[in-house]
Design a protein around this motif. Structure first.
Motif, PDB file in Angstrom:
ATOM      1  N   HIS A  24      -4.370   2.822 -23.906  1.00  0.00           N
ATOM      2  CA  HIS A  24      -5.737   2.726 -23.390  1.00  0.00           C
ATOM      3  C   HIS A  24      -6.027   1.349 -22.802  1.00  0.00           C
ATOM      4  O   HIS A  24      -6.861   1.217 -21.912  1.00  0.00           O
ATOM      5  N   THR A  25      -5.324   0.340 -23.270  1.00  0.00           N
ATOM      6  CA  THR A  25      -5.473  -0.999 -22.701  1.00  0.00           C
ATOM      7  C   THR A  25      -4.994  -0.997 -21.251  1.00  0.00           C
ATOM      8  O   THR A  25      -5.669  -1.533 -20.366  1.00  0.00           O
ATOM      9  N   VAL A  26      -3.852  -0.397 -21.009  1.00  0.00           N
ATOM     10  CA  VAL A  26      -3.321  -0.300 -19.641  1.00  0.00           C
ATOM     11  C   VAL A  26      -4.254   0.552 -18.799  1.00  0.00           C
ATOM     12  O   VAL A  26      -4.579   0.201 -17.653  1.00  0.00           O
ATOM     13  N   LEU A  27      -4.713   1.661 -19.340  1.00  0.00           N
ATOM     14  CA  LEU A  27      -5.615   2.532 -18.588  1.00  0.00           C
ATOM     15  C   LEU A  27      -6.915   1.824 -18.218  1.00  0.00           C
ATOM     16  O   LEU A  27      -7.444   2.034 -17.125  1.00  0.00           O
ATOM     17  N   ARG A  28      -7.429   0.965 -19.110  1.00  0.00           N
ATOM     18  CA  ARG A  28      -8.635   0.185 -18.784  1.00  0.00           C
ATOM     19  C   ARG A  28      -8.372  -0.730 -17.595  1.00  0.00           C
ATOM     20  O   ARG A  28      -9.204  -0.862 -16.700  1.00  0.00           O
ATOM     21  N   GLY A  29      -7.207  -1.371 -17.587  1.00  0.00           N
ATOM     22  CA  GLY A  29      -6.851  -2.224 -16.453  1.00  0.00           C
ATOM     23  C   GLY A  29      -6.751  -1.434 -15.165  1.00  0.00           C
ATOM     24  O   GLY A  29      -7.263  -1.849 -14.121  1.00  0.00           O
ATOM     25  N   TYR A  30      -6.096  -0.285 -15.230  1.00  0.00           N
ATOM     26  CA  TYR A  30      -5.954   0.565 -14.051  1.00  0.00           C
ATOM     27  C   TYR A  30      -7.317   1.099 -13.593  1.00  0.00           C
ATOM     28  O   TYR A  30      -7.594   1.180 -12.400  1.00  0.00           O
ATOM     29  N   GLN A  31      -8.186   1.450 -14.538  1.00  0.00           N
ATOM     30  CA  GLN A  31      -9.506   1.955 -14.166  1.00  0.00           C
ATOM     31  C   GLN A  31     -10.339   0.877 -13.478  1.00  0.00           C
ATOM     32  O   GLN A  31     -11.078   1.159 -12.537  1.00  0.00           O
ATOM     33  N   ARG A  32     -10.188  -0.360 -13.935  1.00  0.00           N
ATOM     34  CA  ARG A  32     -10.896  -1.467 -13.287  1.00  0.00           C
ATOM     35  C   ARG A  32     -10.434  -1.590 -11.832  1.00  0.00           C
ATOM     36  O   ARG A  32     -11.235  -1.762 -10.923  1.00  0.00           O
ATOM     37  N   LEU A  33      -9.124  -1.498 -11.625  1.00  0.00           N
ATOM     38  CA  LEU A  33      -8.577  -1.582 -10.267  1.00  0.00           C
ATOM     39  C   LEU A  33      -9.059  -0.418  -9.405  1.00  0.00           C
ATOM     40  O   LEU A  33      -9.339  -0.586  -8.217  1.00  0.00           O
ATOM     41  N   ARG A  34      -9.170   0.758 -10.016  1.00  0.00           N
ATOM     42  CA  ARG A  34      -9.706   1.916  -9.288  1.00  0.00           C
ATOM     43  C   ARG A  34     -11.154   1.660  -8.894  1.00  0.00           C
ATOM     44  O   ARG A  34     -11.551   1.895  -7.757  1.00  0.00           O
ATOM     45  N   ASP A  35     -11.941   1.141  -9.826  1.00  0.00           N
ATOM     46  CA  ASP A  35     -13.350   0.856  -9.552  1.00  0.00           C
ATOM     47  C   ASP A  35     -13.508  -0.208  -8.460  1.00  0.00           C
ATOM     48  O   ASP A  35     -14.498  -0.209  -7.732  1.00  0.00           O
TER      49      ASP A  35
ATOM     50  N   PRO B 245       0.841  -1.196   0.000  1.00  0.00           N
ATOM     51  CA  PRO B 245       0.000   0.000   0.000  1.00  0.00           C
ATOM     52  C   PRO B 245       0.880   1.251   0.000  1.00  0.00           C
ATOM     53  O   PRO B 245       1.914   1.310   0.667  1.00  0.00           O
ATOM     54  N   GLY B 246       0.480   2.238  -0.802  1.00  0.00           N
ATOM     55  CA  GLY B 246       1.238   3.472  -0.943  1.00  0.00           C
ATOM     56  C   GLY B 246       2.239   3.435  -2.083  1.00  0.00           C
ATOM     57  O   GLY B 246       2.741   4.471  -2.509  1.00  0.00           O
ATOM     58  N   GLU B 247       2.509   2.242  -2.582  1.00  0.00           N
ATOM     59  CA  GLU B 247       3.468   2.107  -3.681  1.00  0.00           C
ATOM     60  C   GLU B 247       2.815   2.492  -5.010  1.00  0.00           C
ATOM     61  O   GLU B 247       1.639   2.229  -5.247  1.00  0.00           O
ATOM     62  N   ARG B 248       3.626   3.099  -5.855  1.00  0.00           N
ATOM     63  CA  ARG B 248       3.135   3.500  -7.180  1.00  0.00           C
ATOM     64  C   ARG B 248       3.294   2.362  -8.176  1.00  0.00           C
ATOM     65  O   ARG B 248       4.297   1.659  -8.168  1.00  0.00           O
ATOM     66  N   LEU B 249       2.302   2.255  -9.047  1.00  0.00           N
ATOM     67  CA  LEU B 249       2.384   1.304 -10.156  1.00  0.00           C
ATOM     68  C   LEU B 249       3.161   1.969 -11.289  1.00  0.00           C
ATOM     69  O   LEU B 249       3.277   3.199 -11.328  1.00  0.00           O
ATOM     70  N   PRO B 250       3.662   1.185 -12.229  1.00  0.00           N
ATOM     71  CA  PRO B 250       4.375   1.797 -13.357  1.00  0.00           C
ATOM     72  C   PRO B 250       3.463   2.764 -14.111  1.00  0.00           C
ATOM     73  O   PRO B 250       2.255   2.516 -14.232  1.00  0.00           O
ATOM     74  N   PRO B 251       4.022   3.851 -14.623  1.00  0.00           N
ATOM     75  CA  PRO B 251       3.207   4.764 -15.427  1.00  0.00           C
ATOM     76  C   PRO B 251       2.573   4.010 -16.598  1.00  0.00           C
ATOM     77  O   PRO B 251       3.207   3.124 -17.195  1.00  0.00           O
ATOM     78  N   ALA B 252       1.333   4.344 -16.906  1.00  0.00           N
ATOM     79  CA  ALA B 252       0.593   3.623 -17.944  1.00  0.00           C
ATOM     80  C   ALA B 252       1.327   3.641 -19.284  1.00  0.00           C
ATOM     81  O   ALA B 252       1.405   2.622 -19.971  1.00  0.00           O
ATOM     82  N   ARG B 253       1.888   4.771 -19.641  1.00  0.00           N
ATOM     83  CA  ARG B 253       2.585   4.877 -20.933  1.00  0.00           C
ATOM     84  C   ARG B 253       3.801   3.943 -20.979  1.00  0.00           C
ATOM     85  O   ARG B 253       4.017   3.222 -21.940  1.00  0.00           O
ATOM     86  N   SER B 254       4.581   3.931 -19.907  1.00  0.00           N
ATOM     87  CA  SER B 254       5.764   3.064 -19.849  1.00  0.00           C
ATOM     88  C   SER B 254       5.368   1.593 -19.883  1.00  0.00           C
ATOM     89  O   SER B 254       6.003   0.785 -20.570  1.00  0.00           O
ATOM     90  N   LEU B 255       4.325   1.253 -19.138  1.00  0.00           N
ATOM     91  CA  LEU B 255       3.875  -0.136 -19.107  1.00  0.00           C
ATOM     92  C   LEU B 255       3.354  -0.569 -20.472  1.00  0.00           C
ATOM     93  O   LEU B 255       3.651  -1.668 -20.944  1.00  0.00           O
ATOM     94  N   ALA B 256       2.608   0.310 -21.129  1.00  0.00           N
ATOM     95  CA  ALA B 256       2.093  -0.003 -22.468  1.00  0.00           C
ATOM     96  C   ALA B 256       3.237  -0.277 -23.435  1.00  0.00           C
ATOM     97  O   ALA B 256       3.198  -1.246 -24.208  1.00  0.00           O
ATOM     98  N   GLU B 257       4.261   0.557 -23.387  1.00  0.00           N
ATOM     99  CA  GLU B 257       5.412   0.376 -24.275  1.00  0.00           C
ATOM    100  C   GLU B 257       6.134  -0.934 -23.981  1.00  0.00           C
ATOM    101  O   GLU B 257       6.502  -1.672 -24.892  1.00  0.00           O
ATOM    102  N   SER B 258       6.333  -1.250 -22.691  1.00  0.00           N
ATOM    103  CA  SER B 258       7.076  -2.468 -22.351  1.00  0.00           C
ATOM    104  C   SER B 258       6.295  -3.730 -22.696  1.00  0.00           C
ATOM    105  O   SER B 258       6.895  -4.759 -23.012  1.00  0.00           O
ATOM    106  N   LEU B 259       4.954  -3.660 -22.654  1.00  0.00           N
ATOM    107  CA  LEU B 259       4.135  -4.823 -22.984  1.00  0.00           C
ATOM    108  C   LEU B 259       3.777  -4.889 -24.467  1.00  0.00           C
ATOM    109  O   LEU B 259       3.259  -5.905 -24.934  1.00  0.00           O
ATOM    110  N   GLY B 260       4.002  -3.793 -25.178  1.00  0.00           N
ATOM    111  CA  GLY B 260       3.631  -3.746 -26.590  1.00  0.00           C
ATOM    112  C   GLY B 260       2.134  -3.682 -26.807  1.00  0.00           C
ATOM    113  O   GLY B 260       1.603  -4.265 -27.739  1.00  0.00           O
ATOM    114  N   VAL B 261       1.449  -2.962 -25.894  1.00  0.00           N
ATOM    115  CA  VAL B 261      -0.002  -2.808 -26.009  1.00  0.00           C
ATOM    116  C   VAL B 261      -0.335  -1.324 -26.076  1.00  0.00           C
ATOM    117  O   VAL B 261       0.503  -0.464 -25.804  1.00  0.00           O
ATOM    118  N   ASN B 262      -1.573  -1.039 -26.404  1.00  0.00           N
ATOM    119  CA  ASN B 262      -2.046   0.331 -26.488  1.00  0.00           C
ATOM    120  C   ASN B 262      -2.142   0.950 -25.096  1.00  0.00           C
ATOM    121  O   ASN B 262      -2.493   0.265 -24.127  1.00  0.00           O
TER     122      ASN B 262
END
Length: 120
Positions: free
Chosen positions: A51-62, A32-49
């Protein structure tokens, strides 16, 4: 934290990302309190869009596991390890129930029984 996605899986990529974070939180790899990788960096490292990472993060927020703040990124909220474990178990239950061909009403009935009966 190491992220992996399987593009050939029937599970959407955003959900795979969310599941990876849930597991990491539940296993104590991310505190708790730890930051997740920035969405843009994670998208680049995974080779995904992005918005795909942001959808995952939004689900976790919800789900109440992370907080998303502009400029600050995604931060794991306090008290989330137990909740993350429970969410993973619920997803496993739903997956197994679908594999067995149970209807939504049958699954909900089983959960109600587990809670000590239906409540009116």
């Amino acid at each position: 934290m190491l992220f992996r996605v399987d593009p050939g899986s029937s599970v959407p990529l955003g959900e795979q990302i969310a599941a990876g974070v849930r597991r990491a939180v539940a296993d104590g790899e991310v505190a708790p309190g730890e930051r997740l990788p920035p969405a843009r960096s994670l998208a680049e490292s995974l080779g995904v869009n992005l918005h795909t990472v942001l959808r995952g993060y939004q689900r976790l927020r919800d789900e109440g596991l992370i907080e998303l703040r502009r400029g600050r990124g995604a931060v794991v909220l306090a008290g989330t390890p137990a909740r993350a474990r429970l969410l993973e178990q619920v997803r496993s239950l739903v997956s197994e129930a679908r594999a067995l061909g149970l209807s939504e009403d049958e699954v909900l009935g089983l959960v109600r029984d587990g809670l000590g009966g239906s409540r009116a």
